[in-house]
Design an enzyme around this catalytic site. Structure first.
Site: not given
Ligand code: ATP
Ligand code: MG
Length: 549
Positions: A31, A256, A266
């Site tokens: 995102e 994760r 974030k």
């Molecule tokens: P938020 O939930 O705060 O919007 P997010 O961490 O889901 O943030 P995205 O931009 O949606 O952020 O993430 C893009 C991709 O990165 C998603 O597929 C998510 O699963 C993966 N991702 C984000 N943080 C992690 C993490 N700590 N470990 C593994 N994958 C992650």
């Molecule tokens: Mg997300």
């Protein structure tokens, strides 16, 4: 270099063997509402490398279906970060580019009797949804006719209704044990302009509806995401099936990545920046990729860290020192090693001619002579680290200079301390020493051993420099302590030392990597100039974490 090998690779291999898919297509769907952090690196590296090993392709797709908070600044930053990690997306797409096609699929569901316009308020919707133990209740608007739903949905799109006044919901099962299947909202009204679409839309698809469709539009075969989407997979499959998407993409979840004493959400990262607790997203203490890079972590070290720590379906918390370990592994043979003194103490060599400056030679990397050598200098005034001097030599086997005791100055001479000058508070401000000319280059002809080898910087040619030393920014929560995130900030997370570095450093450019011998791995800061040298400590040499093989 580590090759990618994990349970998702096994799944893909089997899918290929069984002929379920022919060409592997993955996507990374961030995102565009924040900078990428090391957690994202786990997703990126897996998306790209799992496709690469099978000669497949990977799209970068900005998941920009929620217009709130999203912006072009993040889009550019994300593209750069991925490039820096060493990957090139085969395509760069935006989820919002599919708004027309997504809208058509919503119409398809309405026509099939599988979606309806609901008038329940957001509060009522929540109330009707039920709980984990109780089934939900059907909305009174659930049985509207197809015609009425088509008309109302059209009106939603035209902007006839206010935010939250109506939603489009999938008609699935209000009694499903999986709450995600209880008639999830698939479109909502948001009178917010979109960073790419402007004011064209005032209805926006929800992630659970848009995402599987986007995957299908792009022909994604393996849609990888983190484990919290596990119980959304059933809805993903429902959307793919009911919208008649062929071939069907499939979702696979992984745990994760969390790191000790590191916040990655974030929300927190934004709070740190906006609250002025850090200098920006690229503050060296941030777990963002821009922050880690500025601090001196290399793309290789991050890749090896991610692959070396593996992947499973369970969230994992990895010790931060492991990242240091991979940086050291990466840089051990590559980085030039220089002598720096970050906490200087002046040493005057009483028996060395005043005004003379001598040229000596040092290997750029004593473990890798192929990297060549450079000149170092010696004169009657030098700096050593305060830690490397003690007046009275203790019994402990600590290797350092002391009165009447000899040390080797790396690549130069043996020196012996003879006296100290102190200020009015009794602090040592200067050490007087003598050198032994016969030990030039660092060895005594009579074979005697010094009390250790220390680095030094010649005062005549050495350069003033600032050294940024970083520590944990936010401590992990301690059970029972109930401290807020702000209360857990480390007040001593950034220490600036003013010291000296050997002349060789004059030509350094931002982003250069070094080992400063006996001190740590450092990286030239982006603000460093010839007149104002600044180095960031990536990690010290002490954190020697050895991963269990
Ligand atoms: P938020 O939930 O705060 O919007 P997010 O961490 O889901 O943030 P995205 O931009 O949606 O952020 O993430 C893009 C991709 O990165 C998603 O597929 C998510 O699963 C993966 N991702 C984000 N943080 C992690 C993490 N700590 N470990 C593994 N994958 C992650
Ligand atoms: Mg997300």
């Amino acid at each position: 270099m580590e090759e990618i090998n994990n349970f998702i690779r096994t799944i893909i291999e089997k899918d290929l063997e069984e002929g379920k898919v022919s060409a592997i297509k993955t996507r990374f769907p961030p995102e565009p509402n924040a900078y990428l952090h090391i957690g994202h690196a786990r997703a990126i590296i897996n998306d790209f490398e799992l496709a690469q090993v099978f000669n497949g392709t990977t799209n970068l797709r900005f998941d920009d279906t929620n217009p709130v908070n999203e912006g072009a600044e993040y889009v550019d930053a994300i593209i750069k970060d991925i490039e820096w990690l060493g990957y090139k997306p085969d395509n760069i797409f935006f989820g919002s580019d599919y708004f027309d096609k997504t809208y058509e699929k919503a119409i398809m569901l309405i026509k099939k009797g599988l979606a309806y316009v609901d008038d329940l308020s957001p509060e009522e919707t929540t109330k009707y949804r039920g709980t984990l133990t109780e089934p939900g209740i059907n909305s009174p608007w659930r049985d509207r006719s197809v015609e009425e739903n088509l008309r109302l949905f059209e009106e939603m799109k035209e902007g006839k209704y206010k935010n939250g006044e109506k939603t489009l919901r999938a008609k699935i099962d209000m009694a499903s044990p999986n709450i995600n299947m209880r008639d999830p909202v698939i479109y909502r009204i948001l009178h917010v302009p979109h960073h790419r679409q402007g004011t064209k839309w005032c209805i926006y698809p929800m992630y659970d509806f848009a995402h599987p469709l986007q995957d299908a539009f792009e022909g994604i075969t393996h849609s990888l995401c983190s484990i919290e989407y596990d119980d959304h997979r059933i809805l993903y499959d429902w959307v793919v099936e009911k919208c008649e998407m062929n071939p069907a993409p499939h979702q696979y979840e992984f745990g994760r990545l969390n790191i000790t004493n590191t916040v990655m959400s974030k929300r927190y990262l934004r709070q740190l920046v906006e609250g002025g607790y850090v200098t920006g997203y690229d503050d060296c203490r941030m777990p963002t990729l821009v922050g880690l890079r500025r601090k001196g972590f290399t793309a290789t070290s991050i890749r090896e860290f991610i692959l070396g720590t593996g992947l499973s379906r369970i969230n994992s918390t990895i010790d931060a020192s492991l990242l240091d370990h991979y940086l050291m592994e990466d840089q051990k043979m590559k980085a030039n090693r220089l002598m720096a003194v970050i906490d200087p103490l002046e040493v005057v060599i009483d028996n060395y001619p005043e005004g003379k400056v001598e040229e000596l030679v040092a290997l750029n990397n004593m473990e890798n002579p192929e990297l060549g050598s450079h000149k170092i200098y010696f004169s009657n005034k030098i700096y050593i680290d305060k830690e490397d001097f003690v007046e009275v030599k203790p019994n402990r086997k600590r290797k350092r200079l002391a009165l009447d005791s000899e040390v080797r100055l790396m690549n130069a001479y043996f020196i012996k301390a003879v006296s100290v000058d102190k200020d009015e508070n009794g602090e040592i401000i200067r050490v007087h020493a003598t050198y032994d000319p016969s030990t030039k280059g660092g060895d005594a002809p009579d074979g005697r051993k010094p009390n250790g080898t220390i680095q030094y910087v010649d005062a005549a040619t050495g350069l003033k420099a600032k050294f940024n030393l970083f520590d944990v920014l936010v401590f992990d929560e301690v059970e029972g302590e109930n401290k807020t995130f702000i209360e857990r900030l480390n007040p001593n997370s950034w220490d600036i030392k003013e010291g000296f570095i050997e002349a060789e450093a004059i030509n350094t450019n931002p982003g250069d990597h070094f080992q400063f011998v006996r001190t740590g791995y450092f990286c030239t800061d982006k603000l460093s100039t010839k007149e104002n040298l600044i180095f960031n400590r990536t990690c010290s040499l002490k954190s020697s974490f050895t991963p269990v093989k």
